[in-house]
Enzyme design. Structure first.
Site, PDB file in Angstrom:
ATOM      1  CE  LYS A   1      10.176   4.256  22.857  1.00 23.22           C
ATOM      2  NZ  LYS A   1       9.201   3.686  21.921  1.00 23.22           N
TER       3      LYS A   1
ATOM      4  CE  LYS B   1      19.044   7.706  14.084  1.00 30.00           C
ATOM      5  NZ  LYS B   1      18.562   6.302  14.060  1.00 30.00           N
TER       6      LYS B   1
ATOM      7  CE  LYS C   1       8.291  15.679  18.488  1.00 30.07           C
ATOM      8  NZ  LYS C   1       7.115  14.945  18.855  1.00 30.07           N
TER       9      LYS C   1
END
Ligand code: TRP
Length: 327
Positions: A111, A194, A197
């Site tokens: 991140k 996968k 969103k």
């Protein structure tokens, strides 16, 4: 009874992967465990948030969890920021984990490295300490989370063991459980990834609150392959196998058995879309009901936070006492 604890971030737009991969299992685990489920809004703050959006996502996610079957009477369902023991214990956790350990967390590296011009909060770095507090505050036996959270549960165990050995028996050392019934739901357009969103248009992602007509379209356009036989074969036929997995998660039948019912892709797509729409119908209806009565949601979350504080308060007091803080 064993205690299970899990948390989910209010990041908006819950999708079929979250539902079939995690939440259906959360709901099942209520049956023979003392289940504690938390909407982790404090963790969401580690990335920039729009205040109104965060608030809305938090309430909506709580409503969705109830709509999916988390029973606020039987289990404990609450919002993290409404239980002040979480950030309080997190400080003790921060002082029990090392800089080096936090630096090795792959979630942090991913991140923080993605965009070097971006603001990287200190909270993003200490995130696992807060997660450890979440888990340890409830004398948790099992933490049902996906494989991507393995490292966070491992560090929680390390922190618990270190604290116990430094200050005496204080915390239950929790175990990670990968939800057994959890279906692997892949993107309908890129079945090697996968379902997630994604930004903007998301033809490969089916949302829990999506309109049935749109869902039908997404399944119709799902990527398959140029062969024509229906087999469950993840390596060779990822798209078709994904449809079979989803149908299997909805019906409870094994994907291999389901495959033998089909000779063509068309009917498999139609049936999978229909099964998903039927699965979502009562969830969407219950959600609409909850949304029409926000005061009731507020009340349920207050009850959840009060229940949570009974346990969290005791465990925090134990930790404070053992580490040498005044009660
Ligand atoms: N880090 C988890 C995730 O992103 C969310 C989370 C926060 C969590 N606290 C937790 C999960 C405690 C399990 C237990 O999915």
């Amino acid at each position: 009874m064993k205690r299970v604890f899990s948390g989910i971030q209010p990041s908006g737009d819950l999708h079929l992967g979250n539902l079939l991969g995690a939440l259906v299992n959360w709901s099942k685990m209520q049956e023979d465990n003392d289940a504690v489920y938390c909407v982790v809004d404090l963790h969401a703050l580690t990335l920039p948030q729009e205040p109104d959006v965060l608030r809305k996502n938090t309430v909506e996610l709580a409503q969705l969890l109830i709509a999916v079957g988390i029973d606020p009477e039987r289990s404990t369902l609450f919002v993290q920021s409404q239980v002040p023991q979480h950030p309080q214990l997190a400080w003790l956790m921060e002082c029990t984990v090392s800089y080096g350990e936090l630096s090795r967390m792959t979630a942090f590296k991913d991140k923080s490295n993605r965009d070097t011009t971006k603001f990287v909060s200190a909270g993003l770095f200490t995130y696992p300490a807060l997660q450890a507090a979440d888990i340890l505050l409830y004398d948790t036996d099992f933490v049902p989370v996906g494989d991507d959270q393995r490292q966070h549960v491992e560090i929680t165990r390390d922190i618990a063991e270190r604290f116990n050995s430094r200050y005496g028996e204080t915390f239950v050392v929790p175990e990670h459980v990968i939800p057994e019934a959890g279906a692997r739901v892949m993107d309908l357009q890129k079945p090697d990834r996968k379902m997630s969103k994604s930004e903007g248009e998301s033809p490969g992602t089916v949302f829990v609150l999506e309109d049935p007509k749109k869902i039908e379209k997404k399944f119709k356009r799902a990527v398959t392959d140029s062969e024509s036989d229906v087999r469950f074969d993840i390596a060779e036929k990822p798209g078709v196998s994904n449809l079979l997995s989803i149908l299997s998660a909805c019906t409870g039948e094994a994907p291999e058995d389901l495959a033998s019912n089909y000779e063509q892709y068309g009917p498999l797509k139609t049936d999978t879309a229909e099964a998903v729409i039927e699965l979502l119908r009562p969830i969407q209806a219950r959600f609409a009901e909850l949304q029409s009565d926000p005061a009731e949601t507020q009340r349920l979350l207050r009850v959840g936070a009060d229940k949570a504080q009974v346990v969290a308060g005791e465990v925090l007091a134990r930790a404070k006492r053992n580490i040498g803080l005044l009660a």
